[in-house]
Design a protein around this motif. Structure first.
Motif: not given
Ligand SMILES: NC(=O)c1ccc[n+]([C@@H]2O[C@H](COP(=O)([O-])OP(=O)(O)OC[C@H]3O[C@@H](n4cnc5c(N)ncnc54)[C@H](O)[C@@H]3O)[C@@H](O)[C@H]2O)c1
Length: 321
Positions: A97-98, A16, A120, A93, A36-38, A118, A144, A14
């Motif tokens: 999926l997780k 993102g 939340s 989240e 890796w990211d799909p 990661s 972040n 993942g």
């Molecule tokens: N954004 C924040 O401020 C923050 C802070 C701390 C923790 N988190 C946690 O981090 C995790 C990711 O959040 P984010 O903000 O980076 O989200 P995001 O939407 O920016 O990124 C998620 C990524 O996961 C990819 N994805 C989709 N399906 C997937 C799969 N089956 N396997 C692997 N990857 C897949 C998506 O293509 C995307 O690139 C979540 O669990 C979130 O709760 C987020």
């Protein structure tokens, strides 16, 4: 059971906002990273994010062997994790999926490799339910931008081994982070529960027409936000009690807890509330792109972190104290 703590290859699933932050931190520490990211175009988006973060990492100081070239993008989950010494999942989240992803990751990873998520606020006992060797699975909840903010909350599930918690703490420390072991597995852990309370109250203030999004941000960044970055809430309030300290503070401000100062229950997310927040933050953002604002944020954080580090040293505190 002994877990690997001397890591050379860091795997990220993942990529993102948060996954890219982990990649940037690991690369800056001189590690090899496999990601890796799909999503279509994920590799290009990731490389773009790393390039945007790199100037801040250079200012902070890179490990001698650090290079953006040490990032490799994998075609499958299995290829991503099979040679990794540490694995960090940052997928969306969603519980189902997780669950599925961790069954797949843990089946392909070596059994002595720590797997961090990661998340939340989802509970590790729930989403590691189908994991192979669940004793090495835990939450490593970052903030972040992951490549600059030191805090990472480490949370074990019912089946996580205490040795795995210790190994993860050691690994995150080696990545320059400040792990906080959250000893009870509760939704939202510690930091997001606090942030969520503030967020709910802020949405109520917008919803009730009391303040704009910009005014609410001003109320934080010119006041309490400055104190929070080095003292937190409890120590700040101890000083607010004067020489009589915390007991006096609690007696003096105790009655306010009975007043309707705070709702805490979230407001209904109506279209009109969403519009107000989006319009308000649009005005705050002005003509600047998100990438420009990220670089601005990074430079501010470096300045604040640097100032706190210098001042702590002058007063005999270690930086991570
Ligand atoms: N954004 C924040 O401020 C923050 C802070 C701390 C923790 N988190 C946690 O981090 C995790 C990711 O959040 P984010 O903000 O980076 O989200 P995001 O939407 O920016 O990124 C998620 C990524 O996961 C990819 N994805 C989709 N399906 C997937 C799969 N089956 N396997 C692997 N990857 C897949 C998506 O293509 C995307 O690139 C979540 O669990 C979130 O709760 C987020």
């Amino acid at each position: 059971m002994a877990f690997i703590t001397d890591i050379k290859t860091f795997a990220v699933l993942g990529t993102g906002v948060i996954g890219a932050g982990w990649v940037a931190r690991a690369l800056a520490c001189g590690l090899d990273v496999v990601a890796w990211d799909p999503a279509p175009g994920a590799e290009a988006a990731l490389r773009q994010r790393i390039a945007n973060a790199w100037p801040a990492l250079q200012k902070q100081g890179l490990a001698p062997s650090a290079s953006q070239q040490r990032l490799r993008f994998a075609e499958t989950v299995e290829v991503c994790v099979r040679d990794a010494d540490f694995i960090q999942e940052s997928a969306p989240e969603r519980l189902a999926l997780k669950c599925e992803l961790h069954a797949q990751i843990s089946a392909a990873a070596r059994p002595d490799v720590i797997i961090g998520s990661s998340t939340s606020g989802l509970l590790p006992s729930e989403f590691f339910v189908d994991a192979v060797c669940p004793e090495r699975c835990l939450v490593g909840h970052p903030f972040n931008p992951v490549y600059l903010l030191p805090l990472v909350e480490v949370v074990g599930g019912e089946r996580t081994a205490p040795e795995a918690i210790q190994a993860a703490i050691q690994i995150y420390q080696a990545l320059g982070m400040r792990p906080l072991h959250v000893r009870k597995e509760v939704p939202g852990f510690v930091a997001d529960r606090l942030l969520e309370a503030l967020w709910r109250e802020a949405l109520h203030l917008v919803n009730d027409g009391v303040a704009t999004t910009g005014e609410i941000d001003d109320a934080i960044r010119f006041g309490a936000g400055l104190r929070w970055s080095f003292m937190g809430s409890f120590l700040t309030y101890t000083l607010a009690g004067g020489d009589a300290g915390m007991r006096h503070f609690m007696t003096q401000f105790g009655p306010a807890l009975e007043l309707p100062w705070s709702y805490l229950k979230a407001p209904e997310l109506t279209e009109s509330l969403i519009d107000s927040v989006v319009e308000g933050t649009g005005e705050q953002q002005g003509q600047r792109s998100i990438a420009e604002l990220e670089r601005f944020r990074d430079d501010c954080l470096l300045a604040v972190l640097g100032a706190i580090k210098t001042t702590k040293a002058q007063h005999g505190f270690a930086f991570n104290e």
